[in-house]
Design a protein around this motif. Structure first.
Motif, PDB file in Angstrom:
ATOM      1  N   PHE A 112       7.511  -4.425 -10.658  1.00  0.00           N
ATOM      2  CA  PHE A 112       6.916  -4.330  -9.329  1.00  0.00           C
ATOM      3  C   PHE A 112       5.493  -4.861  -9.428  1.00  0.00           C
ATOM      4  CE2 PHE A 112       4.108  -1.797  -6.565  1.00  0.00           C
ATOM      5  CZ  PHE A 112       4.570  -2.222  -5.329  1.00  0.00           C
ATOM      6  N   VAL A 113       5.137  -5.767  -8.522  1.00  0.00           N
ATOM      7  CA  VAL A 113       3.792  -6.335  -8.507  1.00  0.00           C
ATOM      8  C   VAL A 113       3.218  -6.138  -7.105  1.00  0.00           C
ATOM      9  CG1 VAL A 113       2.417  -8.427  -8.780  1.00  0.00           C
ATOM     10  CG2 VAL A 113       4.403  -8.060 -10.234  1.00  0.00           C
ATOM     11  N   PHE A 114       2.014  -5.583  -7.038  1.00  0.00           N
ATOM     12  CA  PHE A 114       1.289  -5.422  -5.780  1.00  0.00           C
ATOM     13  C   PHE A 114       0.015  -6.234  -5.868  1.00  0.00           C
ATOM     14  CE2 PHE A 114      -2.169  -3.139  -3.556  1.00  0.00           C
ATOM     15  CZ  PHE A 114      -1.715  -3.308  -2.251  1.00  0.00           C
ATOM     16  N   THR A 115      -0.094  -7.234  -4.988  1.00  0.00           N
ATOM     17  CA  THR A 115      -1.311  -8.052  -4.931  1.00  0.00           C
ATOM     18  C   THR A 115      -1.851  -8.010  -3.502  1.00  0.00           C
ATOM     19  OG1 THR A 115      -0.010 -10.029  -4.470  1.00  0.00           O
ATOM     20  CG2 THR A 115      -0.594  -9.605  -6.776  1.00  0.00           C
ATOM     21  N   GLN A 116      -3.115  -8.341  -3.367  1.00  0.00           N
ATOM     22  CA  GLN A 116      -3.767  -8.328  -2.063  1.00  0.00           C
ATOM     23  C   GLN A 116      -4.395  -9.687  -1.787  1.00  0.00           C
ATOM     24  OE1 GLN A 116      -6.128  -4.666  -1.325  1.00  0.00           O
ATOM     25  NE2 GLN A 116      -5.800  -4.278  -3.494  1.00  0.00           N
ATOM     26  N   THR A 158       1.627  -2.073 -16.624  1.00  0.00           N
ATOM     27  CA  THR A 158       1.479  -3.223 -17.522  1.00  0.00           C
ATOM     28  C   THR A 158       0.306  -4.121 -17.158  1.00  0.00           C
ATOM     29  OG1 THR A 158       3.073  -4.492 -16.214  1.00  0.00           O
ATOM     30  CG2 THR A 158       3.931  -3.272 -18.098  1.00  0.00           C
ATOM     31  N   GLY A 159      -0.274  -3.932 -15.971  1.00  0.00           N
ATOM     32  CA  GLY A 159      -1.419  -4.744 -15.594  1.00  0.00           C
ATOM     33  C   GLY A 159      -2.129  -4.163 -14.384  1.00  0.00           C
ATOM     34  N   GLY A 160      -3.418  -4.388 -14.318  1.00  0.00           N
ATOM     35  CA  GLY A 160      -4.198  -3.901 -13.183  1.00  0.00           C
ATOM     36  C   GLY A 160      -4.290  -2.392 -13.182  1.00  0.00           C
ATOM     37  N   GLY A 161      -4.156  -1.801 -11.995  1.00  0.00           N
ATOM     38  CA  GLY A 161      -4.195  -0.355 -11.865  1.00  0.00           C
ATOM     39  C   GLY A 161      -5.466   0.121 -11.205  1.00  0.00           C
ATOM     40  N   PRO A 162      -5.830   1.375 -11.426  1.00  0.00           N
ATOM     41  CA  PRO A 162      -7.060   1.908 -10.827  1.00  0.00           C
ATOM     42  C   PRO A 162      -8.287   1.082 -11.233  1.00  0.00           C
ATOM     43  CG  PRO A 162      -5.717   3.681 -11.682  1.00  0.00           C
ATOM     44  CD  PRO A 162      -5.080   2.405 -12.135  1.00  0.00           C
ATOM     45  N   GLN A 163      -9.204   0.940 -10.301  1.00  0.00           N
ATOM     46  CA  GLN A 163     -10.440   0.166 -10.449  1.00  0.00           C
ATOM     47  C   GLN A 163     -10.197  -1.341 -10.497  1.00  0.00           C
ATOM     48  OE1 GLN A 163     -13.176   1.866  -9.971  1.00  0.00           O
ATOM     49  NE2 GLN A 163     -11.874   3.672  -9.894  1.00  0.00           N
ATOM     50  N   SER A 164      -9.035  -1.785 -10.039  1.00  0.00           N
ATOM     51  CA  SER A 164      -8.783  -3.215  -9.891  1.00  0.00           C
ATOM     52  C   SER A 164      -8.161  -3.444  -8.514  1.00  0.00           C
ATOM     53  CB  SER A 164      -7.883  -3.739 -11.012  1.00  0.00           C
ATOM     54  OG  SER A 164      -6.561  -3.313 -10.817  1.00  0.00           O
ATOM     55  N   ASP A 165      -7.805  -4.678  -8.224  1.00  0.00           N
ATOM     56  CA  ASP A 165      -7.248  -4.967  -6.909  1.00  0.00           C
ATOM     57  C   ASP A 165      -5.775  -5.365  -6.964  1.00  0.00           C
ATOM     58  OD1 ASP A 165      -7.610  -7.366  -8.133  1.00  0.00           O
ATOM     59  OD2 ASP A 165      -8.486  -8.373  -6.402  1.00  0.00           O
ATOM     60  N   PHE A 166      -5.120  -5.197  -8.107  1.00  0.00           N
ATOM     61  CA  PHE A 166      -3.691  -5.486  -8.218  1.00  0.00           C
ATOM     62  C   PHE A 166      -3.040  -4.489  -9.183  1.00  0.00           C
ATOM     63  CE2 PHE A 166      -5.386  -7.466 -11.926  1.00  0.00           C
ATOM     64  CZ  PHE A 166      -4.369  -7.473 -12.866  1.00  0.00           C
ATOM     65  N   VAL A 167      -1.701  -4.462  -9.143  1.00  0.00           N
ATOM     66  CA  VAL A 167      -0.937  -3.551 -10.002  1.00  0.00           C
ATOM     67  C   VAL A 167       0.330  -4.256 -10.466  1.00  0.00           C
ATOM     68  CG1 VAL A 167       0.400  -1.402 -10.058  1.00  0.00           C
ATOM     69  CG2 VAL A 167      -1.715  -1.483  -8.791  1.00  0.00           C
ATOM     70  N   LYS A 168       0.655  -4.090 -11.738  1.00  0.00           N
ATOM     71  CA  LYS A 168       1.940  -4.521 -12.279  1.00  0.00           C
ATOM     72  C   LYS A 168       2.554  -3.315 -12.972  1.00  0.00           C
ATOM     73  CE  LYS A 168       0.700  -9.312 -13.103  1.00  0.00           C
ATOM     74  NZ  LYS A 168       0.551 -10.372 -14.094  1.00  0.00           N
ATOM     75  N   ILE A 169       3.757  -2.935 -12.535  1.00  0.00           N
ATOM     76  CA  ILE A 169       4.442  -1.770 -13.092  1.00  0.00           C
ATOM     77  C   ILE A 169       5.828  -2.199 -13.543  1.00  0.00           C
ATOM     78  CG2 ILE A 169       5.264   0.573 -12.642  1.00  0.00           C
ATOM     79  CD1 ILE A 169       3.199   0.689 -10.351  1.00  0.00           C
ATOM     80  N   HIS A 170       6.223  -1.752 -14.735  1.00  0.00           N
ATOM     81  CA  HIS A 170       7.540  -2.035 -15.292  1.00  0.00           C
ATOM     82  C   HIS A 170       8.352  -0.749 -15.253  1.00  0.00           C
ATOM     83  CE1 HIS A 170      10.560  -3.935 -17.811  1.00  0.00           C
ATOM     84  NE2 HIS A 170      10.545  -2.862 -18.572  1.00  0.00           N
ATOM     85  N   PHE A 171       9.546  -0.805 -14.655  1.00  0.00           N
ATOM     86  CA  PHE A 171      10.444   0.345 -14.588  1.00  0.00           C
ATOM     87  C   PHE A 171      11.614   0.110 -15.522  1.00  0.00           C
ATOM     88  CE2 PHE A 171       8.309   0.193 -10.498  1.00  0.00           C
ATOM     89  CZ  PHE A 171       7.878   1.503 -10.377  1.00  0.00           C
ATOM     90  N   VAL A 203       6.740   4.586  -5.007  1.00  0.00           N
ATOM     91  CA  VAL A 203       5.425   4.138  -5.471  1.00  0.00           C
ATOM     92  C   VAL A 203       4.460   4.232  -4.296  1.00  0.00           C
ATOM     93  CG1 VAL A 203       4.110   2.222  -6.429  1.00  0.00           C
ATOM     94  CG2 VAL A 203       6.484   2.546  -7.110  1.00  0.00           C
ATOM     95  N   ASP A 204       3.406   5.028  -4.453  1.00  0.00           N
ATOM     96  CA  ASP A 204       2.346   5.151  -3.459  1.00  0.00           C
ATOM     97  C   ASP A 204       1.041   4.628  -4.063  1.00  0.00           C
ATOM     98  OD1 ASP A 204       3.643   6.456  -1.216  1.00  0.00           O
ATOM     99  OD2 ASP A 204       3.866   8.177  -2.550  1.00  0.00           O
ATOM    100  N   ILE A 205       0.362   3.742  -3.325  1.00  0.00           N
ATOM    101  CA  ILE A 205      -0.890   3.157  -3.809  1.00  0.00           C
ATOM    102  C   ILE A 205      -1.995   3.516  -2.813  1.00  0.00           C
ATOM    103  CG2 ILE A 205      -2.082   1.020  -4.398  1.00  0.00           C
ATOM    104  CD1 ILE A 205       0.665  -0.156  -5.086  1.00  0.00           C
ATOM    105  N   TYR A 206      -3.083   4.028  -3.357  1.00  0.00           N
ATOM    106  CA  TYR A 206      -4.254   4.413  -2.565  1.00  0.00           C
ATOM    107  C   TYR A 206      -5.428   3.549  -2.979  1.00  0.00           C
ATOM    108  CZ  TYR A 206      -1.458   8.520  -1.510  1.00  0.00           C
ATOM    109  OH  TYR A 206      -0.453   9.359  -1.106  1.00  0.00           O
ATOM    110  N   ALA A 207      -6.256   3.181  -2.007  1.00  0.00           N
ATOM    111  CA  ALA A 207      -7.415   2.325  -2.288  1.00  0.00           C
ATOM    112  C   ALA A 207      -8.578   2.695  -1.380  1.00  0.00           C
ATOM    113  CB  ALA A 207      -7.049   0.858  -2.086  1.00  0.00           C
ATOM    114  N   ILE A 208      -9.741   2.237  -1.786  1.00  0.00           N
ATOM    115  CA  ILE A 208     -10.948   2.477  -1.004  1.00  0.00           C
ATOM    116  C   ILE A 208     -11.485   1.166  -0.458  1.00  0.00           C
ATOM    117  CG2 ILE A 208     -12.548   2.312  -2.927  1.00  0.00           C
ATOM    118  CD1 ILE A 208     -13.987   4.721  -1.615  1.00  0.00           C
TER     119      ILE A 208
END
Length: 120
Positions: free
Chosen positions: A58-62, A90-103, A115-120
């Motif tokens: 799963f990849v979340f980009t903005q 596997t990549g990004g996560g908190p304090q970044s602007d993208f997330v890569k998650i391997h299931f 998957v819930d993503i919160y941001a400021i």
């Protein structure tokens, strides 16, 4: 004699109440703060395959111009009793602007995560 009967009844009641509350593979990365926003909810599901381990990424980009800083990622396992899969950041996560998650599932099992993503 009465003591053993009472102890048996209490033990049986505790066992019945605890049934269905097995371990889960839910995980949380980061921490929410005041003024955080819920920016994305995704349901990730894969069916089981006979004698196989199933995986999914799963990849979340903005949009770079409107990117928010991610503060927390909450992965909720929908399969109880420890039979679900595992989630790896596997990549990004908190304090970044993208997330890569391997299931990844257990052998001969499927998985279902929210998957819930919160941001400021």
């Amino acid at each position: 004699m009465k003591f053993w009967i009472v102890l048996s009844v209490v033990s049986l009641a505790a066992f019945v109440k605890a049934e269905g509350r097995g371990p889960s593979h839910s995980v949380t990365w980061g921490a929410r703060a005041f003024r955080d926003m819920h920016v994305r909810r995704e349901i990730i599901t894969e069916k089981s395959k006979f004698l196989r381990v199933v995986t999914r990424d799963f990849v979340f980009t903005q949009n770079p111009k409107l990117a928010r800083t991610i503060t927390q990622i909450v992965i909720t396992d929908q399969v109880r009793e420890g039979l679900g899969g595992y989630a790896y950041l596997t990549g990004g996560g908190p304090q970044s602007d993208f997330v890569k998650i391997h299931f990844k599932s257990q052998r001969n099992k499927g998985f279902s995560f929210i998957v819930d993503i919160y941001a400021i």
